[in-house]
Scaffold this motif. Sequence first.
Motif, PDB file in Angstrom:
ATOM      1  N   PHE A 167       0.803  -1.217   0.000  1.00 21.99           N
ATOM      2  CA  PHE A 167       0.000   0.000   0.000  1.00 21.99           C
ATOM      3  C   PHE A 167       0.847   1.284   0.000  1.00 21.99           C
ATOM      4  O   PHE A 167       0.308   2.372   0.135  1.00 21.99           O
ATOM      5  CB  PHE A 167      -0.981  -0.008   1.169  1.00 21.99           C
ATOM      6  CG  PHE A 167      -2.004  -1.110   1.034  1.00 21.99           C
ATOM      7  CD1 PHE A 167      -3.013  -1.025   0.097  1.00 21.99           C
ATOM      8  CD2 PHE A 167      -1.921  -2.252   1.809  1.00 21.99           C
ATOM      9  CE1 PHE A 167      -3.937  -2.035  -0.058  1.00 21.99           C
ATOM     10  CE2 PHE A 167      -2.849  -3.275   1.669  1.00 21.99           C
ATOM     11  CZ  PHE A 167      -3.858  -3.170   0.734  1.00 21.99           C
ATOM     12  N   ALA A 168       2.146   1.103  -0.152  1.00 22.16           N
ATOM     13  CA  ALA A 168       3.014   2.289  -0.219  1.00 22.16           C
ATOM     14  C   ALA A 168       2.876   2.923  -1.607  1.00 22.16           C
ATOM     15  O   ALA A 168       2.686   2.208  -2.607  1.00 22.16           O
ATOM     16  CB  ALA A 168       4.453   1.883   0.029  1.00 22.16           C
ATOM     17  N   THR A 169       2.968   4.221  -1.652  1.00 27.15           N
ATOM     18  CA  THR A 169       2.817   4.895  -2.946  1.00 27.15           C
ATOM     19  C   THR A 169       4.088   4.783  -3.783  1.00 27.15           C
ATOM     20  O   THR A 169       4.042   4.745  -5.009  1.00 27.15           O
ATOM     21  CB  THR A 169       2.452   6.378  -2.740  1.00 27.15           C
ATOM     22  OG1 THR A 169       3.179   6.855  -1.625  1.00 27.15           O
ATOM     23  CG2 THR A 169       0.957   6.555  -2.513  1.00 27.15           C
ATOM     24  N   GLU A 170       5.224   4.725  -3.089  1.00 29.05           N
ATOM     25  CA  GLU A 170       6.491   4.603  -3.822  1.00 29.05           C
ATOM     26  C   GLU A 170       7.208   3.327  -3.402  1.00 29.05           C
ATOM     27  O   GLU A 170       7.048   2.861  -2.263  1.00 29.05           O
ATOM     28  CB  GLU A 170       7.393   5.799  -3.484  1.00 29.05           C
ATOM     29  CG  GLU A 170       6.988   7.055  -4.215  1.00 29.05           C
ATOM     30  CD  GLU A 170       7.822   8.255  -3.770  1.00 29.05           C
ATOM     31  OE1 GLU A 170       8.904   8.041  -3.175  1.00 29.05           O
ATOM     32  OE2 GLU A 170       7.364   9.371  -4.002  1.00 29.05           O
ATOM     33  N   GLU A 206      -4.184  -3.763  -8.570  1.00 26.68           N
ATOM     34  CA  GLU A 206      -2.809  -3.264  -8.577  1.00 26.68           C
ATOM     35  C   GLU A 206      -1.946  -3.950  -7.525  1.00 26.68           C
ATOM     36  O   GLU A 206      -0.794  -4.311  -7.768  1.00 26.68           O
ATOM     37  CB  GLU A 206      -2.861  -1.754  -8.306  1.00 26.68           C
ATOM     38  CG  GLU A 206      -1.588  -1.015  -8.629  1.00 26.68           C
ATOM     39  CD  GLU A 206      -1.629   0.391  -8.052  1.00 26.68           C
ATOM     40  OE1 GLU A 206      -0.564   0.876  -7.657  1.00 26.68           O
ATOM     41  OE2 GLU A 206      -2.725   0.991  -7.991  1.00 26.68           O
ATOM     42  N   GLU A 207      -2.548  -4.154  -6.361  1.00 30.08           N
ATOM     43  CA  GLU A 207      -1.802  -4.759  -5.241  1.00 30.08           C
ATOM     44  C   GLU A 207      -1.350  -6.184  -5.581  1.00 30.08           C
ATOM     45  O   GLU A 207      -0.258  -6.592  -5.219  1.00 30.08           O
ATOM     46  CB  GLU A 207      -2.650  -4.769  -3.971  1.00 30.08           C
ATOM     47  CG  GLU A 207      -2.698  -3.448  -3.231  1.00 30.08           C
ATOM     48  CD  GLU A 207      -3.595  -2.427  -3.909  1.00 30.08           C
ATOM     49  OE1 GLU A 207      -4.407  -2.840  -4.763  1.00 30.08           O
ATOM     50  OE2 GLU A 207      -3.467  -1.224  -3.612  1.00 30.08           O
ATOM     51  N   LYS A 210       1.584  -6.016  -7.832  1.00 26.33           N
ATOM     52  CA  LYS A 210       2.764  -5.632  -7.057  1.00 26.33           C
ATOM     53  C   LYS A 210       3.338  -6.839  -6.310  1.00 26.33           C
ATOM     54  O   LYS A 210       4.552  -7.046  -6.237  1.00 26.33           O
ATOM     55  CB  LYS A 210       2.354  -4.566  -6.029  1.00 26.33           C
ATOM     56  CG  LYS A 210       2.898  -3.181  -6.305  1.00 26.33           C
ATOM     57  CD  LYS A 210       2.384  -2.253  -5.254  1.00 26.33           C
ATOM     58  CE  LYS A 210       3.374  -1.186  -4.931  1.00 26.33           C
ATOM     59  NZ  LYS A 210       2.868  -0.232  -3.948  1.00 26.33           N
TER      60      LYS A 210
ATOM     61  N   LYS B  19      -5.045  -0.224   4.323  1.00 29.02           N
ATOM     62  CA  LYS B  19      -5.660   0.493   3.208  1.00 29.02           C
ATOM     63  C   LYS B  19      -6.567   1.614   3.718  1.00 29.02           C
ATOM     64  O   LYS B  19      -6.501   2.753   3.246  1.00 29.02           O
ATOM     65  CB  LYS B  19      -6.455  -0.498   2.342  1.00 29.02           C
ATOM     66  CG  LYS B  19      -7.202   0.137   1.195  1.00 29.02           C
ATOM     67  CD  LYS B  19      -6.257   0.669   0.132  1.00 29.02           C
ATOM     68  CE  LYS B  19      -7.002   1.491  -0.910  1.00 29.02           C
ATOM     69  NZ  LYS B  19      -6.082   2.184  -1.812  1.00 29.02           N
ATOM     70  N   LYS B  22      -4.832   4.450   5.385  1.00 30.88           N
ATOM     71  CA  LYS B  22      -4.234   5.290   4.346  1.00 30.88           C
ATOM     72  C   LYS B  22      -5.263   6.237   3.741  1.00 30.88           C
ATOM     73  O   LYS B  22      -4.928   7.344   3.311  1.00 30.88           O
ATOM     74  CB  LYS B  22      -3.668   4.376   3.253  1.00 30.88           C
ATOM     75  CG  LYS B  22      -2.443   4.940   2.582  1.00 30.88           C
ATOM     76  CD  LYS B  22      -1.957   3.959   1.559  1.00 30.88           C
ATOM     77  CE  LYS B  22      -1.685   4.681   0.264  1.00 30.88           C
ATOM     78  NZ  LYS B  22      -1.495   3.762  -0.839  1.00 30.88           N
ATOM     79  N   GLU B  23      -6.505   5.782   3.747  1.00 30.38           N
ATOM     80  CA  GLU B  23      -7.591   6.612   3.203  1.00 30.38           C
ATOM     81  C   GLU B  23      -8.050   7.670   4.211  1.00 30.38           C
ATOM     82  O   GLU B  23      -8.951   8.448   3.936  1.00 30.38           O
ATOM     83  CB  GLU B  23      -8.788   5.730   2.822  1.00 30.38           C
ATOM     84  CG  GLU B  23      -8.515   4.764   1.690  1.00 30.38           C
ATOM     85  CD  GLU B  23      -8.313   5.441   0.345  1.00 30.38           C
ATOM     86  OE1 GLU B  23      -9.006   6.434   0.079  1.00 30.38           O
ATOM     87  OE2 GLU B  23      -7.433   4.990  -0.418  1.00 30.38           O
ATOM     88  N   ASP B 108      -8.956  -0.713  -3.714  1.00 29.44           N
ATOM     89  CA  ASP B 108      -9.426   0.608  -4.169  1.00 29.44           C
ATOM     90  C   ASP B 108     -10.949   0.630  -4.286  1.00 29.44           C
ATOM     91  O   ASP B 108     -11.601   1.582  -3.888  1.00 29.44           O
ATOM     92  CB  ASP B 108      -8.788   0.959  -5.518  1.00 29.44           C
ATOM     93  CG  ASP B 108      -7.285   1.167  -5.368  1.00 29.44           C
ATOM     94  OD1 ASP B 108      -6.870   1.619  -4.289  1.00 29.44           O
ATOM     95  OD2 ASP B 108      -6.545   0.851  -6.313  1.00 29.44           O
TER      96      ASP B 108
END
Lengths: 463, 125
Positions: A167-170, A206-207, A210, B19, B22-23, B108
């Motif tokens: 869940f990290a953006t980078e 996406e996860e 990854k 998750k 983070k939101e 998401d």
Amino acid sequence: MNKRFIQLRFILNIVLITFISLIANLPVYPASEKESAELVLQRERDYEKRIIWGERFFSLHLDALALKQFERANKIKPGAYFPQYRIKQVTLRLNQSQNRFVSEFIFDFNKPGFLITALILVIVFSITSMVIALATALINRNNMMRAEKRKQYLLEEYQTMLVNYLFATEINQEFISKIKKISNNKFNRRILIDQMIDLSITLTGEEKEKLKNLYLLLGLDKDSYKRAMSRKWHIKAKGFRELAFMNIPSANKEIRRCLTSRNDILRMEAQFATIRLYPDNSFEFLEQLKKRYTLWEQLNVYETITFHQLNLPDFDHLLKSTNDSIVMFSLRMIRIFQLRNTFNTMLELLSHKSAEIRNQAIHVMGALKINDCLPQLKRIYKTETYENCLEIIKAIASINDESMLGFLKLVLDKEDDVQLQIEAAMAINKLGIKGSDTLNKLLTSDYKNYQIIVKHVLDKRIN
Amino acid sequence: MKILICEDDTMTLKALEHKLKKEGYEIISAKDGKSACDILSEQNDIDLLLTDLHMPVLSGLELISFLRGKLQSNMPIVMLTRVGLEETVLQAFELGADDYITKPFNPDELAIRIKRLLLKNKSSL
């Protein structure tokens, strides 16, 4: 003279007796001495007996009994050397045994020495083995507990690490180098793979991508591939599952080879992997399967299809399979997924040689409410088995077509079997007002006594 | 906004927590239905319940019925369930659940559904 004559006569008597005794081989004793000779003989026998028993007891180490025997023998012949010698020996042994009471108590079984030695060795060996086994078990348990504790600790750590990463953006390079370091160890890698598989089951999008990339980056796919190529079936099966979940088709050949494996679990895992990994021809194995396709396998494939929302195979084509279990599976799937377009092939199955398949086909047609099959069902009714006749009536009831009223009345009228009559009456009842009117008419009819059956069907408490 | 997550699988729970944190949500988690019931009884400021349907001690269905029945709460409920459990999902809807998402899920998509539900609930108040 007379006195001399008497003396002479006495001497002559003695000579005569001695002579006769010699001839008769009898001891030359007068009457009183004979008795004493017999006594001597008796004592001699008694002595021998004591000695023999004494020796027996002595050899068996029954020292107290042996002592008694030798003492009696010594009483009989006080001057004899042998009993005295044995008495000394036995007394010595008895003294020793009294001094070593505990050891004698443990080791003296009054058996020959070699047997005792052998027994002692066996006991010592058994105790040693037991101690070693116990120690090994304890050490193993301890190791397992330690491994479990370590696993728990690592699980927590890896779960947090993986979730943070996903869940990290980078992309965190520090994390990558840390996890690479961790995955150097086989044990750690094993736990990491399990956690990644767990996550891959839960997540999509996406996860998941990854996660797959991380799996490849750490070279964990090589571990899974190695497992898939293992000789041990349970390791191989796990390898297949890992590759399937991570969507890595590297062990294609091996997976396909195992599709016909004799091992049920391995075969199922290979099927699962094939379905997941090769979507273009994922159900090809169903066409090639020669063995009976077990219910457990069918259930697994069904679960995989629904869980992963996969495209359905061409069940219409599979209905033509020569493997009856595949046909049965296809029919079940057609019913579950409501595939009405397979109707024509299903009609053909009504003349299949297997009564079980015909039964299933009738059942599916009923469940899918295919009206077009009704004339065919009517036609085959007469030639079908009892179970299939029942299924036909049930299917007609399920399709619920008024045009079948006449046929159902005929069944109710002509059949002798009560179950068939009940099913037919129930099917009539399902036809709505027309059906219930028919049943009510039959209830009052004098033509035949349907009353019990119709009453049963109309009883709302039962049906 | 405070969300109570009730999920027995640690890995899924961690993923959900992460998750949703983070939101920007505040997260409280429970590993079974019973603990979730206790939390719901004690805390009145929870805005949404995200629950698995199959859990030890007390199932998701029982938890929903407790929330709607005993606590008389209108808090939005999102269910997490497996594919192929349509009947259970229908049962949950009848009991008062608002939405559901099947495993494997897209985090998401879940976040969007939760956001939508919370907004809807806020506007209806």
